[in-house]
Design a protein around this motif. Structure first.
Motif, mmCIF file in Angstrom:
data_model
loop_
_atom_site.group_PDB
_atom_site.id
_atom_site.type_symbol
_atom_site.label_atom_id
_atom_site.label_comp_id
_atom_site.label_asym_id
_atom_site.label_seq_id
_atom_site.Cartn_x
_atom_site.Cartn_y
_atom_site.Cartn_z
ATOM 1 N N ASP A 94 0.842 -1.183 0.000
ATOM 2 C CA ASP A 94 0.000 0.000 0.000
ATOM 3 C C ASP A 94 0.887 1.246 0.000
ATOM 4 O OD1 ASP A 94 -1.861 1.973 0.402
ATOM 5 O OD2 ASP A 94 -2.348 1.401 2.461
ATOM 6 N N GLN A 96 0.342 4.225 0.896
ATOM 7 C CA GLN A 96 0.228 5.001 2.128
ATOM 8 C C GLN A 96 1.055 4.386 3.238
ATOM 9 O OE1 GLN A 96 -1.300 8.074 2.488
ATOM 10 N NE2 GLN A 96 -0.082 7.965 4.384
ATOM 11 N N ALA A 97 1.121 3.046 3.269
ATOM 12 C CA ALA A 97 1.953 2.373 4.274
ATOM 13 C C ALA A 97 3.419 2.749 4.084
ATOM 14 C CB ALA A 97 1.776 0.859 4.176
ATOM 15 N N SER A 197 0.790 -2.730 5.534
ATOM 16 C CA SER A 197 -0.504 -3.184 5.035
ATOM 17 C C SER A 197 -0.257 -3.862 3.702
ATOM 18 C CB SER A 197 -1.465 -2.003 4.860
ATOM 19 O OG SER A 197 -2.672 -2.416 4.273
ATOM 20 N N GLY A 198 -0.400 -5.171 3.668
ATOM 21 C CA GLY A 198 -0.176 -5.896 2.423
ATOM 22 C C GLY A 198 -0.098 -7.390 2.662
#
Length: 232
Positions: A94, A96-97, A197-198
């Motif tokens: 992600d 943003q992550a 996040s992934g």
């Protein structure tokens, strides 16, 4: 079992074998410890919900392995860690992550540079530069133009704690007094672990190794390694 379950069972099994209260001979504990850092990175890679646990446990396992090696008169096993992300051309994560991780790296780099200027023990400009270089790499890997309005790095942060007379600080997670550089490295590790996040195992392994690098440095400087300090 799933890949996640298998990785976790293997890591926990060898953790039990290398523990001081396992009853196993020192040599058996040492042999079990050799694969433990990678065992826990595999947990971080395969279990998205255990990313932080796997990364921090990998760092802790490396510290234990070095201690067991010293008791046997051996040199600690040398592992290649991602102090930066040199050579990493893409990450399936992600954006943003990655930007959140970049902010954590940039904040840590600024803090260590300020401490190095004050002559605080264990703070050096090379480490600060590594953090800032990693932040730049993460911004690029997120597909964001450096220094654009989407780049979250602030470059300058609050310095109240950093310019205090003491070289220790009260750790926000544990309430304990810890060496200041150790707190900075652990804060960076925690922020990055929380940002992940992934589900891509390869990308997770790379970033978990980055988190573990920061945690390991904190442990070397005396940051507590108990489960209560790390996971509760």
């Amino acid at each position: 079992m799933s890949a996640c379950e298998s990785a976790y069972v293997d890591a926990r099994s060898r953790s039990s074998m290398m523990a001081a209260d396992s009853g196993e001979p020192l040599l058996v504990r040492y042999i079990a410890s050799l694969s433990q850092p990678d065992d826990w990175l595999e947990v971080a890679a395969q279990c998205s919900e255990r990313f932080g646990e796997g990364a921090l446990s990998s760092a802790r396992a490396e510290l234990v392995q070095a201690s067991l090696a010293a008791k046997l008169g051996q040199s600690a096993a040398q592992r290649t860690r991602y102090a930066r992300l040199d050579g990493v051309e893409s990450l399936d994560a992600d954006p943003q992550a990655l930007l959140d991780m970049a902010l954590a790296e940039d904040r840590a780099g600024f803090a260590i540079e300020v401490l190095a200027a004050r002559g605080v023990p264990y703070a050096d400009l090379d480490t600060g530069d590594d953090h800032k270089a990693t932040a730049q790499q993460l911004v690029s890997l997120a597909g964001v133009e450096p220094d654009s309005e989407d780049d979250p790095r602030q470059k300058v942060y609050a310095v109240d704690t950093l310019i205090a007379d003491a070289d220790t600080v009260t750790d926000t997670a544990t309430g304990l007094r810890v060496q200041m550089v150790a707190a900075i490295e652990m804060d960076c590790a925690r922020a990055e672990a929380a940002s992940w996040s992934g589900t891509d195992a390869e990308s997770a392994a790379i970033l978990a190794d980055l988190v573990a690098q920061h945690a390991y440095q904190a442990f070397r400087l005396g940051y507590p390694t108990s489960d209560a300090a790390l996971f509760e």
